[in-house]
Write a protein that holds these residues in place. Sequence first.
Motif, PDB file in Angstrom:
ATOM      1  N   ARG A 288      -0.029  22.010   4.454  1.00 13.18           N
ATOM      2  CA  ARG A 288      -0.889  21.404   3.263  1.00 13.18           C
ATOM      3  C   ARG A 288      -1.025  21.626   1.567  1.00 13.18           C
ATOM      4  O   ARG A 288      -0.839  22.940   1.349  1.00 13.18           O
ATOM      5  CB  ARG A 288      -2.299  20.860   3.733  1.00 13.18           C
TER       6      ARG A 288
ATOM      7  N   ASP B  57      -0.611  19.145   7.965  1.00 12.16           N
ATOM      8  CA  ASP B  57       0.867  18.285   8.464  1.00 12.16           C
ATOM      9  C   ASP B  57       2.033  19.580   9.458  1.00 12.16           C
ATOM     10  O   ASP B  57       1.640  20.672   8.628  1.00 12.16           O
ATOM     11  CB  ASP B  57       1.775  17.165   8.437  1.00 12.16           C
TER      12      ASP B  57
ATOM     13  N   ASP C 169       2.551  11.163   9.800  1.00 14.61           N
ATOM     14  CA  ASP C 169       1.635  12.650  10.439  1.00 14.61           C
ATOM     15  C   ASP C 169       1.682  13.341  11.678  1.00 14.61           C
ATOM     16  O   ASP C 169       1.385  11.896  12.512  1.00 14.61           O
ATOM     17  CB  ASP C 169       0.049  12.792   9.415  1.00 14.61           C
TER      18      ASP C 169
ATOM     19  N   ASP D 278       4.297   6.098   5.955  1.00 11.71           N
ATOM     20  CA  ASP D 278       4.080   7.816   5.801  1.00 11.71           C
ATOM     21  C   ASP D 278       3.557   8.365   7.496  1.00 11.71           C
ATOM     22  O   ASP D 278       3.088   7.437   8.293  1.00 11.71           O
ATOM     23  CB  ASP D 278       2.814   7.978   5.028  1.00 11.71           C
TER      24      ASP D 278
ATOM     25  N   GLN E  17       5.456  19.487  10.777  1.00 14.65           N
ATOM     26  CA  GLN E  17       6.299  19.226  10.884  1.00 14.65           C
ATOM     27  C   GLN E  17       8.130  20.774  11.291  1.00 14.65           C
ATOM     28  O   GLN E  17       7.581  21.179  11.771  1.00 14.65           O
ATOM     29  CB  GLN E  17       7.102  18.522   9.846  1.00 14.65           C
TER      30      GLN E  17
ATOM     31  N   GLU F 266       4.919  17.878   1.869  1.00 13.88           N
ATOM     32  CA  GLU F 266       4.082  16.534   2.919  1.00 13.88           C
ATOM     33  C   GLU F 266       2.871  16.854   1.517  1.00 13.88           C
ATOM     34  O   GLU F 266       2.382  17.486   1.253  1.00 13.88           O
ATOM     35  CB  GLU F 266       3.238  17.064   3.824  1.00 13.88           C
TER      36      GLU F 266
END
Length: 515
Positions: free
Chosen positions: A286, A359, A170, A168, A361, A352
Amino acid sequence: RAMPYRRLRPLILAAALLCGCAKTVWTPQVATPAAPPAYQSLQSSLKVHLLSGEMVVLARTGIAQTATALTGTGVLFDLNRRRVRGGLFVIPLDSVALLETEMRSSIHPAGLPIMVTWTALMSVITIACVSDPKSCFGSCPTFYADGDSVPEAEGFSASIARVLEARDVDALFRARVSGDPFALTMRNEALETHAVRHVRILAVPRPGGGRVLAAADGRFYPATAIAPPDRCTANDGDCLAEVRAFDALERRSLTDSTDLAARETVELEFAAPAGTGPLGLVVGARHTYVSTYLFYQTLAWMGRRAGEYTAALERGDPRLVAGVRIAFTVLGGIDVAVRDGGAWRDAGRFDEMGPIATDVQVVPIGAAPEGGGPVRVRLTLAQGSWRTNWVALARLGDPVTPDTLDPVGVMRAGRADTAALAALLDPTRYLVTYPGDAYRITFAAPRSGANTELFLDTQGYYYEWMRGAWLREEDPALLAEVLFEPAVALRRLAPAFKLVEPVMERLFWASRFGR
């Protein structure tokens, strides 16, 4: 006059806790062959689940283990749990999927570290967790920067069993680098056992005036001309203020009362950013607590057979593995579409697991519209399942390769822990942690100094601990529904979740360990 129930409830809960301290609760526990229970202190028979699907039940006395085999007297059962034969068994360890027994509740068992999956710890769960066990805090290892109470990241949230172990990555988006070594504190704040294979830092020099962003395909993109939207509208109205910046504001909605998988849309409009090159949609988000509730309800429906289901999962039972993967992805991520001419074009997905840390992205979306007009983006997501903190548009450069920083030191309780450091540096081993454990992990300062983007790279798996209150909910039919007909299960669970939705936030954060 009789005291109202709402005033009695805290007293009842406190009494339940006190009674729990004095009560012996027997629940299933499992261990791996590499980290077995202390056989000399077993309190019940040992179920040895084999990779073949058969099971040997060994008497609790006279069990011995060598480097290659487990020996004891017991009974062999076939796949349908029909008795085959009794006698003395010498079982090769490489044929064992899981070891299961029933023991009294404990946090740190004596002897060898036990990879405990299922247990009941009524005497140590906070009142908030006891009042609603499906609101308990939990979501794998949680990472904090020095002096910061806000979680920076959470590791391998989707790896709920050894067979599902995964890497993973992050973003440590709020992290700041100085010339000193960089440190993070890894905490186990839940009723979980964590098996951590590695914790690393990925470091990338930032472009001038920009950031580096990770995409779902594992690439890292320099991003410049990062700009907020000019417009944001959702089913429940304007949402621009909540998504314009990476701050404390989050955009979220309430779940649908009839279907936890019901979708909603968010539409955004951006001015095309300056410069040339492909565009990327930046998303910081999240989960809410819907996914946690679904996970815990699934465990409750497993009940006392949780060890058997876990053994089947660890054996790689294809139907069960597929069912688990579908059940925990059925809520879906945040799907991104771009207005291209007169139609919407699918561009990618933000995804996620975990409700603890936001997080960040990037979803590459291609070129800007011809003619320099606004860029229109649509997000589609499960209603009430996401907290969206930030959405922006950026110009993306060519992908870059980060430097990998391994730990150089580990501290526990103020002292150097060389054994923990050795475990994190050895790819064949795990650092096993229990509720309340905290490790301060130090990394060498990145070469690019303060102008560095940092990402957390973790790998491992974890086991959720069973709550005693869940055992009475065992229901194979409903378990099959959530694993193999999750859309039906999400409709069934919607009214029950709606009842606890108003208090989930408070109960979730109130039930952390070691804080």
